[in-house]
Design a protein around this motif. Sequence first.
Motif, PDB file in Angstrom:
ATOM      1  N   TRP A 181       0.923  -1.234   0.134  1.00  0.00           N
ATOM      2  CA  TRP A 181       0.102   0.026   0.145  1.00  0.00           C
ATOM      3  C   TRP A 181       0.776   1.297  -0.043  1.00  0.00           C
ATOM      4  CZ3 TRP A 181      -5.496   0.187   1.903  1.00  0.00           C
ATOM      5  CH2 TRP A 181      -6.137  -0.629   1.438  1.00  0.00           C
ATOM      6  N   VAL A 182       0.349   2.341  -0.697  1.00  0.00           N
ATOM      7  CA  VAL A 182       1.045   3.692  -0.619  1.00  0.00           C
ATOM      8  C   VAL A 182       0.162   4.837  -0.075  1.00  0.00           C
ATOM      9  CG1 VAL A 182       2.514   5.250  -1.800  1.00  0.00           C
ATOM     10  CG2 VAL A 182       2.278   3.020  -2.529  1.00  0.00           C
ATOM     11  N   LEU A 183       0.542   5.455   1.007  1.00  0.00           N
ATOM     12  CA  LEU A 183      -0.112   6.588   1.530  1.00  0.00           C
ATOM     13  C   LEU A 183       0.656   7.799   0.818  1.00  0.00           C
ATOM     14  CD1 LEU A 183      -1.383   7.335   4.963  1.00  0.00           C
ATOM     15  CD2 LEU A 183       0.172   8.903   3.781  1.00  0.00           C
ATOM     16  N   VAL A 184      -0.299   8.747   0.294  1.00  0.00           N
ATOM     17  CA  VAL A 184       0.361   9.735  -0.438  1.00  0.00           C
ATOM     18  C   VAL A 184      -0.245  10.975   0.372  1.00  0.00           C
ATOM     19  CG1 VAL A 184       0.844  11.020  -2.424  1.00  0.00           C
ATOM     20  CG2 VAL A 184       0.645   8.550  -2.667  1.00  0.00           C
ATOM     21  N   ALA A 185       0.530  11.758   0.902  1.00  0.00           N
ATOM     22  CA  ALA A 185       0.038  13.141   1.478  1.00  0.00           C
ATOM     23  C   ALA A 185       0.655  14.243   1.318  1.00  0.00           C
ATOM     24  CB  ALA A 185      -0.144  12.896   2.913  1.00  0.00           C
ATOM     25  N   SER A 186       0.211  15.428   1.604  1.00  0.00           N
ATOM     26  CA  SER A 186       1.062  16.787   1.565  1.00  0.00           C
ATOM     27  C   SER A 186       0.521  17.547   2.790  1.00  0.00           C
ATOM     28  CB  SER A 186       0.833  17.398   0.363  1.00  0.00           C
ATOM     29  OG  SER A 186      -0.375  17.969   0.004  1.00  0.00           O
ATOM     30  N   ILE A 187       1.098  18.295   3.440  1.00  0.00           N
ATOM     31  CA  ILE A 187       0.868  19.262   4.466  1.00  0.00           C
ATOM     32  C   ILE A 187       1.496  20.606   4.062  1.00  0.00           C
ATOM     33  CG2 ILE A 187       1.130  19.351   7.059  1.00  0.00           C
ATOM     34  CD1 ILE A 187       1.808  16.448   7.192  1.00  0.00           C
ATOM     35  N   GLU A 188       0.635  21.416   4.462  1.00  0.00           N
ATOM     36  CA  GLU A 188       1.026  22.856   4.415  1.00  0.00           C
ATOM     37  C   GLU A 188       1.758  23.804   5.487  1.00  0.00           C
ATOM     38  OE1 GLU A 188      -2.008  25.523   2.830  1.00  0.00           O
ATOM     39  OE2 GLU A 188      -2.477  24.354   1.028  1.00  0.00           O
ATOM     40  N   ALA A 189       2.765  24.516   5.347  1.00  0.00           N
ATOM     41  CA  ALA A 189       3.277  25.175   6.611  1.00  0.00           C
ATOM     42  C   ALA A 189       3.384  26.569   6.091  1.00  0.00           C
ATOM     43  CB  ALA A 189       4.718  24.810   6.480  1.00  0.00           C
ATOM     44  N   SER A 190       2.961  27.294   7.065  1.00  0.00           N
ATOM     45  CA  SER A 190       2.583  28.824   7.036  1.00  0.00           C
ATOM     46  C   SER A 190       4.008  29.638   7.393  1.00  0.00           C
ATOM     47  CB  SER A 190       1.555  29.484   7.912  1.00  0.00           C
ATOM     48  OG  SER A 190       1.865  29.079   9.230  1.00  0.00           O
ATOM     49  N   SER A 191       5.318  28.752   8.005  1.00  0.00           N
ATOM     50  CA  SER A 191       6.456  29.211   8.347  1.00  0.00           C
ATOM     51  C   SER A 191       7.373  28.410   8.506  1.00  0.00           C
ATOM     52  CB  SER A 191       6.290  29.995   9.622  1.00  0.00           C
ATOM     53  OG  SER A 191       5.839  28.942  10.585  1.00  0.00           O
ATOM     54  N   GLU A 192       8.682  28.704   8.734  1.00  0.00           N
ATOM     55  CA  GLU A 192       9.724  27.815   8.825  1.00  0.00           C
ATOM     56  C   GLU A 192       9.922  26.980  10.039  1.00  0.00           C
ATOM     57  OE1 GLU A 192      12.485  26.876   6.662  1.00  0.00           O
ATOM     58  OE2 GLU A 192      11.087  27.660   5.379  1.00  0.00           O
ATOM     59  N   GLU A 193       9.060  27.535  11.167  1.00  0.00           N
ATOM     60  CA  GLU A 193       9.140  26.900  12.329  1.00  0.00           C
ATOM     61  C   GLU A 193       7.789  25.879  12.320  1.00  0.00           C
ATOM     62  OE1 GLU A 193       8.272  30.634  12.564  1.00  0.00           O
ATOM     63  OE2 GLU A 193      10.519  30.409  12.322  1.00  0.00           O
ATOM     64  N   GLU A 194       6.758  26.238  11.444  1.00  0.00           N
ATOM     65  CA  GLU A 194       5.718  25.179  11.334  1.00  0.00           C
ATOM     66  C   GLU A 194       6.166  23.934  10.546  1.00  0.00           C
ATOM     67  OE1 GLU A 194       1.131  24.933  10.421  1.00  0.00           O
ATOM     68  OE2 GLU A 194       1.906  26.552   9.808  1.00  0.00           O
ATOM     69  N   LEU A 195       7.016  24.103   9.215  1.00  0.00           N
ATOM     70  CA  LEU A 195       7.789  23.193   8.931  1.00  0.00           C
ATOM     71  C   LEU A 195       8.484  22.463   9.840  1.00  0.00           C
ATOM     72  CD1 LEU A 195       7.719  22.486   5.898  1.00  0.00           C
ATOM     73  CD2 LEU A 195       9.791  23.843   5.590  1.00  0.00           C
ATOM     74  N   ASP A 196       9.290  22.776  10.660  1.00  0.00           N
ATOM     75  CA  ASP A 196      10.109  21.955  11.511  1.00  0.00           C
ATOM     76  C   ASP A 196       9.126  21.012  12.388  1.00  0.00           C
ATOM     77  OD1 ASP A 196      12.294  22.902  10.577  1.00  0.00           O
ATOM     78  OD2 ASP A 196      12.589  24.394  12.323  1.00  0.00           O
ATOM     79  N   THR A 197       8.004  21.650  12.925  1.00  0.00           N
ATOM     80  CA  THR A 197       7.126  20.960  13.428  1.00  0.00           C
ATOM     81  C   THR A 197       6.536  19.782  12.793  1.00  0.00           C
ATOM     82  OG1 THR A 197       6.311  22.906  14.664  1.00  0.00           O
ATOM     83  CG2 THR A 197       4.892  21.194  14.942  1.00  0.00           C
ATOM     84  N   ILE A 198       5.940  20.088  11.288  1.00  0.00           N
ATOM     85  CA  ILE A 198       5.652  19.099  10.680  1.00  0.00           C
ATOM     86  C   ILE A 198       6.523  17.660  10.612  1.00  0.00           C
ATOM     87  CG2 ILE A 198       4.960  18.327   8.193  1.00  0.00           C
ATOM     88  CD1 ILE A 198       3.926  21.557   7.907  1.00  0.00           C
ATOM     89  N   LEU A 199       8.025  18.203  10.182  1.00  0.00           N
ATOM     90  CA  LEU A 199       9.066  17.261   9.972  1.00  0.00           C
ATOM     91  C   LEU A 199       9.007  16.288  11.290  1.00  0.00           C
ATOM     92  CD1 LEU A 199      11.525  19.063   7.723  1.00  0.00           C
ATOM     93  CD2 LEU A 199       9.398  17.379   7.227  1.00  0.00           C
TER      94      LEU A 199
END
Length: 477
Positions: free
Chosen positions: A293-311
């Motif tokens: 199976w493959v899950l494909v997703a994308s997540i938006e970040a509004s700032s660099e800090e949020e990007l770090d949180t996502i990762l």
Amino acid sequence: MKIVKGTRLIQSEYPDLLKDESSLSGGNCQLAAWPENLSEAASFIKECAEDRVPLTISGARTGITGGAVPMGGAVVSSGLMQGIKKTREPHIITVGAGETLDSIQEFCQREKSEFFYPPDPTETTASIGGAIATDASGSGSYLYGSTRKWINRIVMVLPSGKQLNISRGAHFFKNGVLNHPVLGSLTLPSLTRSQPAKNAAGLYIRPDMDLIDLFIGSEGKLGLVAEADLILQKRPHAITSFAVFCSEKQFWELRTDLMNTKLRVRELEVLAEPCLSFLQENTGQTFTETGDWVLVASIEASSEEELDTILETLDVLLEGRGVSPDNTWGGFDSAQRKKLKEFRHLVPETVNRIISTLSLDNHRIHKVSTDTAVKPEDLLKYYTVMRKILKDSGVQYIVFGHSGQGHLHANLIPVNTGELERAMKAVELIAAEAVGFGGTVSAEHGTGKLKAPLLKLMYSEQELNEMNLLVQSISSC
Ligand SMILES: Cc1cc2nc3c(=O)[nH]c(=O)nc-3n(C[C@H](O)[C@H](O)[C@H](O)COP(=O)(O)OP(=O)(O)OC[C@H]3O[C@@H](n4cnc5c(N)ncnc54)[C@H](O)[C@@H]3O)c2cc1C
């Protein structure tokens, strides 16, 4: 305006006008027109109405339910109704019906780089008129909703040839009734159960809805969408997109995890088993990753800090579900997003290619697929039933789609007439199950000609009659 007359001439010189991506055969018409603007479209449609010639509206013909395939009469194509203009509002643009989704995104990139148009159906060569007529959705509809939400105004040519400008917010039904200066008194069908949130089957009906929403998703039955004002959205700071190759169990766990996070998940898609082996067999593509199976997703970040949180969050989620980093693809740049999009697109494209080849030998063969959806929380139960029906059919199949919205596409590949009948039966059974779960027989493609018989699973005879009466009432304006 270019007009071509004669069934034989159209068949030999314009064969593409007689088919769409459904491989529905038997398309024919005696008259075809390619208007370049609103008044040409209106005069052609008026003539057809006066001469009582049945009319089919044709966009880019990427539809997979045969809606744009004429069965006699005339065709009006929006192909030459071009043009994209800025408006006074920075987040609104005006587009001609024949513009493709690709050209709209390119325009935004070039002329309005801080904005984009959110609806993102996989087939980007579709026309905006066709996308509005089917209320098309895409993977990003998980966050952004379907086309409907992003349409601020449309210019319609009604089936009589009259032109009608409809702005969002200008006219509302009240308890299912609206008195309109051009359309007269309109009464909405009274439905015994409300329509599911994601639905493209039947006219859109909400008792106190905006008039514009009746026309969006009406699949050409209420006339030609000639022009539209589209609402744009500010681009996010960054998007992280990724594919996780995993087991079925890991997929369902990760899906729940992502649905429960507070992150701005834009898309939450799945390529279910046996998509990967199907791609390996039919495209030569090989995968070193493990998992069916493959899950494909994308997540938006509004700032660099949020990007770090996502990762950080993703690391924790994947580790928690036992997924090795070697089994993931991902990144932030447009090249990575393109790679993932092409990967997902390859699945339906490969099915369509195989079906086209099969239909050369047996013209009855056409694509047999589901576009059913249920409430997201019912998806696992529903998928279990769906898979049993597919296996029992004995026809080769694959399943993929918009898992976050409870919306899966099963594509069946019948190789002969016997399999075709079994595949069609399976689709009907799956559609009936979806309705049993309170869902829809079509969530984004519309019912066109091929899926129209499924409407009776979802609506009573009286409800369908009332929808037809509404169509007739608007057609006679
Ligand atoms: C590989 C592939 C992937 C796809 N992925 C998606 C997806 O992710 N999401 C999705 O929603 N769909 C998807 N589709 C289906 C298709 O692309 C959409 O339904 C699209 O919106 C159809 O647009 P079109 O211009 O090709 O319309 P057509 O196929 O030409 O017409 C579709 C219907 O709309 C009517 N119509 C067309 N233009 C107008 C107009 N200007 N005014 C009034 N009625 C009109 C036609 O009469 C017909 O009933 C996919 C198709 C393919 C082949």
